[in-house]
Design a protein around this motif. Structure first.
Motif, PDB file in Angstrom:
ATOM      1  N   TRP A 744       0.835  -1.213   0.000  1.00  0.00           N
ATOM      2  CA  TRP A 744       0.000   0.000   0.000  1.00  0.00           C
ATOM      3  C   TRP A 744       0.866   1.259   0.000  1.00  0.00           C
ATOM      4  O   TRP A 744       0.534   2.255  -0.654  1.00  0.00           O
ATOM      5  N   HIS A 745       1.985   1.214   0.710  1.00  0.00           N
ATOM      6  CA  HIS A 745       2.853   2.387   0.807  1.00  0.00           C
ATOM      7  C   HIS A 745       3.970   2.395  -0.236  1.00  0.00           C
ATOM      8  O   HIS A 745       4.708   3.370  -0.325  1.00  0.00           O
ATOM      9  N   ASN A 746       4.101   1.319  -0.987  1.00  0.00           N
ATOM     10  CA  ASN A 746       5.206   1.200  -1.934  1.00  0.00           C
ATOM     11  C   ASN A 746       5.102   2.271  -3.018  1.00  0.00           C
ATOM     12  O   ASN A 746       4.069   2.398  -3.670  1.00  0.00           O
ATOM     13  N   PRO A 747       6.154   3.054  -3.252  1.00  0.00           N
ATOM     14  CA  PRO A 747       6.085   4.096  -4.300  1.00  0.00           C
ATOM     15  C   PRO A 747       5.899   3.524  -5.695  1.00  0.00           C
ATOM     16  O   PRO A 747       5.457   4.232  -6.594  1.00  0.00           O
ATOM     17  N   VAL A 748       6.222   2.252  -5.885  1.00  0.00           N
ATOM     18  CA  VAL A 748       6.022   1.635  -7.198  1.00  0.00           C
ATOM     19  C   VAL A 748       4.547   1.619  -7.577  1.00  0.00           C
ATOM     20  O   VAL A 748       4.183   1.663  -8.751  1.00  0.00           O
ATOM     21  N   THR A 749       3.670   1.570  -6.585  1.00  0.00           N
ATOM     22  CA  THR A 749       2.224   1.512  -6.853  1.00  0.00           C
ATOM     23  C   THR A 749       1.559   2.887  -6.763  1.00  0.00           C
ATOM     24  O   THR A 749       0.336   2.966  -6.644  1.00  0.00           O
ATOM     25  N   ASP A 750       2.340   3.961  -6.836  1.00  0.00           N
ATOM     26  CA  ASP A 750       1.777   5.308  -6.714  1.00  0.00           C
ATOM     27  C   ASP A 750       0.690   5.571  -7.753  1.00  0.00           C
ATOM     28  O   ASP A 750      -0.328   6.190  -7.465  1.00  0.00           O
ATOM     29  N   ASN A 751       0.935   5.119  -8.978  1.00  0.00           N
ATOM     30  CA  ASN A 751       0.000   5.407 -10.065  1.00  0.00           C
ATOM     31  C   ASN A 751      -1.086   4.343 -10.204  1.00  0.00           C
ATOM     32  O   ASN A 751      -1.945   4.450 -11.089  1.00  0.00           O
ATOM     33  N   ASP A 752      -1.036   3.327  -9.371  1.00  0.00           N
ATOM     34  CA  ASP A 752      -2.045   2.267  -9.435  1.00  0.00           C
ATOM     35  C   ASP A 752      -3.167   2.612  -8.453  1.00  0.00           C
ATOM     36  O   ASP A 752      -3.258   2.081  -7.349  1.00  0.00           O
ATOM     37  N   SER A 753      -4.040   3.516  -8.871  1.00  0.00           N
ATOM     38  CA  SER A 753      -5.067   4.033  -7.970  1.00  0.00           C
ATOM     39  C   SER A 753      -6.063   2.956  -7.566  1.00  0.00           C
ATOM     40  O   SER A 753      -6.531   2.924  -6.428  1.00  0.00           O
ATOM     41  N   TYR A 754      -6.392   2.040  -8.491  1.00  0.00           N
ATOM     42  CA  TYR A 754      -7.376   1.007  -8.160  1.00  0.00           C
ATOM     43  C   TYR A 754      -6.843   0.084  -7.068  1.00  0.00           C
ATOM     44  O   TYR A 754      -7.571  -0.284  -6.129  1.00  0.00           O
ATOM     45  N   LEU A 755      -5.566  -0.304  -7.165  1.00  0.00           N
ATOM     46  CA  LEU A 755      -4.985  -1.173  -6.152  1.00  0.00           C
ATOM     47  C   LEU A 755      -4.995  -0.495  -4.795  1.00  0.00           C
ATOM     48  O   LEU A 755      -5.308  -1.104  -3.776  1.00  0.00           O
ATOM     49  N   ARG A 756      -4.666   0.787  -4.778  1.00  0.00           N
ATOM     50  CA  ARG A 756      -4.634   1.510  -3.505  1.00  0.00           C
ATOM     51  C   ARG A 756      -6.044   1.685  -2.934  1.00  0.00           C
ATOM     52  O   ARG A 756      -6.239   1.666  -1.719  1.00  0.00           O
ATOM     53  N   GLN A 757      -7.017   1.864  -3.790  1.00  0.00           N
ATOM     54  CA  GLN A 757      -8.399   1.930  -3.316  1.00  0.00           C
ATOM     55  C   GLN A 757      -8.813   0.601  -2.687  1.00  0.00           C
ATOM     56  O   GLN A 757      -9.488   0.581  -1.654  1.00  0.00           O
ATOM     57  N   CYS A 758      -8.405  -0.475  -3.326  1.00  0.00           N
ATOM     58  CA  CYS A 758      -8.729  -1.806  -2.804  1.00  0.00           C
ATOM     59  C   CYS A 758      -8.118  -1.993  -1.415  1.00  0.00           C
ATOM     60  O   CYS A 758      -8.788  -2.445  -0.489  1.00  0.00           O
ATOM     61  N   LEU A 759      -6.840  -1.635  -1.262  1.00  0.00           N
ATOM     62  CA  LEU A 759      -6.177  -1.787   0.037  1.00  0.00           C
ATOM     63  C   LEU A 759      -6.775  -0.840   1.077  1.00  0.00           C
ATOM     64  O   LEU A 759      -6.895  -1.198   2.256  1.00  0.00           O
ATOM     65  N   SER A 760      -7.147   0.354   0.651  1.00  0.00           N
ATOM     66  CA  SER A 760      -7.761   1.302   1.580  1.00  0.00           C
ATOM     67  C   SER A 760      -9.081   0.745   2.115  1.00  0.00           C
ATOM     68  O   SER A 760      -9.353   0.802   3.322  1.00  0.00           O
ATOM     69  N   TYR A 761      -9.899   0.204   1.216  1.00  0.00           N
ATOM     70  CA  TYR A 761     -11.176  -0.394   1.642  1.00  0.00           C
ATOM     71  C   TYR A 761     -10.919  -1.564   2.584  1.00  0.00           C
ATOM     72  O   TYR A 761     -11.602  -1.719   3.603  1.00  0.00           O
ATOM     73  N   PHE A 762      -9.927  -2.388   2.240  1.00  0.00           N
ATOM     74  CA  PHE A 762      -9.640  -3.564   3.059  1.00  0.00           C
ATOM     75  C   PHE A 762      -9.260  -3.169   4.482  1.00  0.00           C
ATOM     76  O   PHE A 762      -9.831  -3.679   5.455  1.00  0.00           O
ATOM     77  N   PHE A 763      -8.327  -2.250   4.637  1.00  0.00           N
ATOM     78  CA  PHE A 763      -7.861  -1.903   5.976  1.00  0.00           C
ATOM     79  C   PHE A 763      -8.910  -1.106   6.762  1.00  0.00           C
ATOM     80  O   PHE A 763      -8.914  -1.131   7.990  1.00  0.00           O
ATOM     81  N   ASN A 764      -9.797  -0.428   6.064  1.00  0.00           N
ATOM     82  CA  ASN A 764     -10.872   0.275   6.760  1.00  0.00           C
ATOM     83  C   ASN A 764     -11.920  -0.685   7.324  1.00  0.00           C
ATOM     84  O   ASN A 764     -12.624  -0.335   8.274  1.00  0.00           O
ATOM     85  N   HIS A 765     -12.031  -1.876   6.726  1.00  0.00           N
ATOM     86  CA  HIS A 765     -13.056  -2.824   7.156  1.00  0.00           C
ATOM     87  C   HIS A 765     -12.476  -4.060   7.841  1.00  0.00           C
ATOM     88  O   HIS A 765     -13.233  -4.849   8.405  1.00  0.00           O
ATOM     89  N   PHE A 766     -11.188  -4.231   7.768  1.00  0.00           N
ATOM     90  CA  PHE A 766     -10.552  -5.426   8.325  1.00  0.00           C
ATOM     91  C   PHE A 766     -10.846  -5.572   9.815  1.00  0.00           C
ATOM     92  O   PHE A 766     -11.236  -6.628  10.296  1.00  0.00           O
ATOM     93  N   GLY A 767     -10.662  -4.491  10.554  1.00  0.00           N
ATOM     94  CA  GLY A 767     -10.851  -4.553  11.999  1.00  0.00           C
ATOM     95  C   GLY A 767     -12.284  -4.820  12.402  1.00  0.00           C
ATOM     96  O   GLY A 767     -12.547  -5.471  13.419  1.00  0.00           O
ATOM     97  N   ALA A 768     -13.239  -4.329  11.614  1.00  0.00           N
ATOM     98  CA  ALA A 768     -14.648  -4.488  11.979  1.00  0.00           C
ATOM     99  C   ALA A 768     -15.206  -5.849  11.578  1.00  0.00           C
ATOM    100  O   ALA A 768     -16.143  -6.343  12.193  1.00  0.00           O
ATOM    101  N   VAL A 769     -14.635  -6.478  10.557  1.00  0.00           N
ATOM    102  CA  VAL A 769     -15.198  -7.714  10.013  1.00  0.00           C
ATOM    103  C   VAL A 769     -14.526  -8.959  10.585  1.00  0.00           C
ATOM    104  O   VAL A 769     -15.196  -9.960  10.852  1.00  0.00           O
TER     105      VAL A 769
END
Length: 932
Positions: A744-769
């Motif tokens: 998620w923090h890797n600069p190689v994936t800076d331009n991969d917005s979809y991947l970062r959105q996926c990881l953002s959603y995952f970590f926002n819901h991981f703790g609750a689910v």
């Protein structure tokens, strides 16, 4: 004499002080006291007046608090200074008056004083002076350069409010027409790099418009702060829509309309979109053309949904180019944009319950089906370019989408639509999207599952095995026999014609009429024998077609038809065995992909099939084709999420080293391999080739290896699938969580917005689910930091800020009250682990980083022994820290103070000094979590 002069000066100073005192209460008295000060200005020398004015001005400038009375005084002072300027220069000159120049010199000489409040007010008053000078004001070049230099220096101030105020003070000195303007460059730098949202907002409020600032503002539409994003859209609203590329327009609408913040999305809907529509004179179709709606269908529909709600129904219908008589769009006006608008208008009117308006722009179903048939016939005409044919297919798809809105209660119309769908599936005008659409439409047309499946299965059968018509030539004997029959008929024809002639001569017209009928019959028989030299014989034989186009279409139809069933019926099982499985080793990539998709759906309907055929998906990795890998990987994750590893017989062997949270050497080496770097590339990612060893059944290791694949799509599918497995509790792996955090923090994936959105959603819901998410995150903390510390020197992971990663994990592991009631607090355990690691001299993690991460812990101690252990450990740690390390000592002192007070660290912290705050200035992690 001197005494009298001093008395006079003192009296004037008192008058000036009185003026400054009175103007703070109300702005209505400002004109009165401005007149009084002007009289004093005329009586006193320039130097004495300036000195007295500045001495009075220092009092409000030294106040750090925002207060209306302070604002009133500063506004009065700025207005008076400008009035003196205009009073001294009734004609235009190129130099400031001495009084105004002295004020600027005073502000510039003291802009870097030690007191933060005074520095702020210096910049603030500088901005007031420049704004009060009017639109056509001018200043000397040297003064302009000096203001630019001093305020640019304040842009580096450690206090964010001062930086923001310096931005405001500089905005009148920018020159957007100059590509090398230093002010514009400073604005763009702080807009992109400044960690404080307040500064970025100030830039967007004041920045001029040119190509450079446009690009910078576009990037801020994805800022982590809601206010910054909204201001970025406000800035772009002022930009003519024609100044943006089609890609930029689509990206703006996609980001804005889907923004998680209501105030941002509302601004885009209520301000930006209407502005764009107004630019195109209210023509919806022109606006769609500006977006290239054919290639941005989803965002175009979303945009129209918003605009149609803001537009009266009468105006909406006026822009649909339908013929009033036929209620259809003439083919010459039928374009990608017009058909999308037609579809969206009908959908909107149906949603609003406006059936009368729909009847004005849409005919009954049978007539509309005939219209679609005519359009399909039009597609057959003339040779067209590929892009033209794709456009016609797109229009055909939208026409079928409109049929989903039509009234299906008409039995005749429903039957016509069913025939149209069958004919379309058999035609050459199909596409993957069209097949999906019309097969889904079959669910509404033929509700009975068995009848629907039989209908579609017959289509597949006719496509794969059409009836063959064989032309059989005549033999020599057959030809001779045919010639003899023809000669006899000709002789008979001559005789009948002779009889007819005699009947006419004898005026026996009834007999002549009878003979005429016989003559016509004979002529027809002779003609048939004369033209047909061969006979066509239809044999009940079928020719199995195995070409790429036919197989791909049939597999797609099966994939689509299987989406609407819940059990694998015998007919589908037969298609699977006869058509799908044999084509898994086909030589054509598209056929293999279609077979994999169809196999996946069938396996999702039958667990026994899934157990039997899931190895087939892994075997696809032996083929060097990324598209096949993608299809196989999607199928694997779908099956694993539905059934789990245990039910599919793919659980790791007991002797296989599993992820138990013990960071042993072998596991660490496997984990770090993702972040190694090859010798001939400057990126992290490589292209590993998965392999399936029957002896090694640790499937997760195989799938995790795809996280470092160079192919973006494969990497994204792997991330999505592994996140789903974690969320559905199919696997539990702290090291995998650590890899996802770093990815998620890797600069190689800076331009991969979809991947970062996926990881953002995952970590926002991981703790609750996931119930054990806290434990996994807790155990991944040190693993993650060790991965970063052990990264090769040339790895891009060195660009990641470890403290930011630590802050994220600690935020995610913040223990809720209900968890504490169960006696579990992740931060208590992490406090012990962090301090122990910091005391470990052999640790690869920087101890300063570990100590700074203590700042973000929220510990809740109920065990005295643990508290004493922590206090002793902190004491030992303090002894190892150099006194010169101010940031580290402040953090340890703060942590120790919370231990002594037995308070919740971070939630009920003791007061932090301004000095500590300046030293430990970090972005809010809540915003970072929502960055994507």
């Amino acid at each position: 004499m001197v005494y009298r002069l001093c008395q006079k000066m003192a009296g004037m100073l008192v008058q000036m002080q009185e003026a400054f005192t009175q103007v703070q209460y109300s702005r209505r008295v400002h004109p009165e006291f401005m007149s009084k000060l002007k009289k004093l200005y005329q009586k006193m020398s320039e130097k004495d007046f300036t000195r007295a004015f500045i001495s009075c001005l220092l009092i409000p400038l030294g106040e750090g608090e925002h207060h209306p009375r302070i604002e009133n005084v500063l506004i009065f002072a700025a207005k008076f200074a400008v009035s003196v300027e205009s009073f001294n220069h009734e004609t235009e000159e190129e130099e400031l008056c001495p009084f105004m120049n002295s004020l600027f010199e005073f502000l510039l000489d003291n802009h870097d004083v030690g007191d933060a409040a005074l520095r702020f007010r210096m910049c603030y008053f500088m901005n007031m002076l420049l704004n009060s000078m009017g639109d056509n004001a001018f200043i000397d070049d040297l003064l302009c350069d000096r203001i630019t230099t001093c305020m640019t220096e304040r842009l580096l101030d450690k206090v964010p409010k001062i930086r923001a105020q310096a931005i405001l003070a500089l905005h009148r000195l920018q020159d957007p027409s100059d590509e090398h303007c230093p002010v514009i460059k400073a604005f763009i730098f702080h807009l992109n790099k400044d960690p404080q949202a307040e500064v970025r907002r100030a830039v967007l409020l004041t920045m001029g418009k040119n190509k450079q600032t446009l690009a910078a503002a576009l990037r801020r539409t994805r800022d982590i702060n809601d206010g910054v994003r909204k201001l970025a859209f406000q800035f772009l609203t002022k930009i003519t829509v024609r100044s943006l590329t089609i890609e930029q327009r689509e990206k703006l609408l996609s980001d804005g309309l889907r923004d998680r913040s209501e105030k941002v999305s509302k601004y885009v809907k209520m301000q930006l979109l209407p502005t764009w529509l107004e630019h195109y004179e209210g023509d919806f179709i022109k606006l769609l053309r500006a977006l290239d709606a054919e290639n941005a269908l989803e965002i175009s529909i979303l945009m129209l949904d918003v605009l149609l709600k803001l537009t009266p129904v009468r105006n909406i219908i006026q822009h649909v180019p339908v013929d009033l008589d036929t209620k259809l769009i003439p083919f010459e006006k039928l374009t990608s944009e017009s058909v999308i608008y037609w579809r969206c208008v009908i959908t909107h009117l149906q949603r609003e319950g406006c059936q009368d308006e729909i009847d004005k722009i849409l005919p009954e179903l049978s007539k509309f089906c005939e219209y679609i048939r005519d359009f399909m016939n039009l597609m057959k005409h003339d040779q067209r370019e590929t892009w033209e044919q794709n456009t016609l297919r797109f229009i055909l798809l939208q026409l079928f989408e409109i049929t989903k809105i039509c009234d299906l209660h008409d039995e005749v119309g429903r039957e016509n639509l069913k025939e149209l769908i069958v004919d379309t599936l058999k035609s050459d005008h199909d596409s993957e999207a069209l097949i999906d659409s019309i097969v889904q439409q079959c669910v509404a047309i033929v509700p009975d599952t068995e009848s629907r499946l039989n209908l579609l299965a017959n289509v597949i059968s006719e496509l794969r095995m059409p009836l063959t018509t064989e032309v059989v030539p005549l033999t020599e004997a057959e030809k001779h026999e045919k010639d003899m029959k023809k000669a006899k008929l000709k002789v008979e024809l001559l005789q009948v014609q002779e009889y007819q002639y005699v009947a006419i001569q004898s005026k026996n017209f009834l007999r002549a009429e009878e003979l005429k009928t016989k003559i016509e019959f004979l002529k027809a028989a002779i003609e048939d024998l004369g033209t047909d030299q061969v006979v066509e014989e239809v044999r009940e034989e079928y020719e199995m077609k195995s070409d790429k186009k036919t197989l791909t279409k049939c597999l797609q139809i099966m994939f689509s038809m299987t989406q609407s069933v819940k059990t694998l019926c015998p007919m589908l099982r037969s298609l699977l065995m006869d058509m799908v499985l044999p084509n898994l080793d086909h030589s054509v990539c598209s056929v293999i992909i279609g077979a994999l998709k169809a196999t996946t759906v069938c396996c999702l309907l039958d667990e026994d099939l899934a157990k039997k055929y899931i190895p087939v998906f892994f075997l696809q990795f032996s083929v060097e084709n990324d598209d096949i890998w993608l299809a196989a990987l999607k199928g694997i994750f779908d099956l694993l999420v539905l059934y789990g590893l245990e039910r599919l017989g793919m659980a790791p062997d007991p002797e296989t080293p599993e992820d138990t949270g013990q960071a042993n050497k072998s596991r660490s080496n496997r984990t770090v391999r993702l972040y190694s770097q090859s010798e001939d590339t400057d990126t992290l990612l490589s292209t590993p080739r998965p392999s399936l060893n029957c002896e090694n059944r640790n499937i997760i290791n195989i799938l995790t290896g795809l996280l470092d694949n160079a192919n973006r799509d494969l990497r994204t599918i792997a991330v999505e699938g592994l996140c789903k497995l974690l969320l559905h509790r199919r696997i539990s792996s702290p090291s995998l969580v650590a890899r996802l955090i770093i990815l998620w923090h890797n600069p190689v994936t800076d331009n991969d917005s979809y991947l970062r959105q996926c990881l953002s959603y995952f970590f926002n819901h991981f703790g609750a689910v996931v119930p054990d998410s806290q434990e996994m995150l807790e155990r991944s903390f040190l693993v993650t930091l060790k991965m970063l510390a052990n990264a090769p020197d040339t790895s891009p992971l060195h660009e990641i800020e470890p403290l930011k990663v630590a802050q994220l994990i600690l935020h995610l592991t913040k223990t809720e009250a209900q968890d504490r009631l169960l006696g579990y607090c992740a931060h208590n355990n992490l406090a012990l682990a962090i301090i122990a690691e910091a005391l470990n001299s052999d640790s690869c993690i920087d101890p300063k980083l570990l100590i700074r991460s203590l700042r973000y812990l929220h510990i809740h101690l109920e065990d005295d022994s643990m508290r004493k252990c922590l206090q002793e450990s902190v004491k030992r740690l303090s002894e190892q820290v150099e006194p010169s390390e101010k940031r580290i000592t402040n953090t340890l002192s703060h942590f120790k103070r919370n231990l002594d007070n037995q308070t919740k660290f971070g939630a009920e912290n003791g007061p932090i000094t301004e000095e500590e705050l300046m030293i430990e200035e970090e972005p809010m992690i809540e915003e970072e979590l929502d960055a994507c």
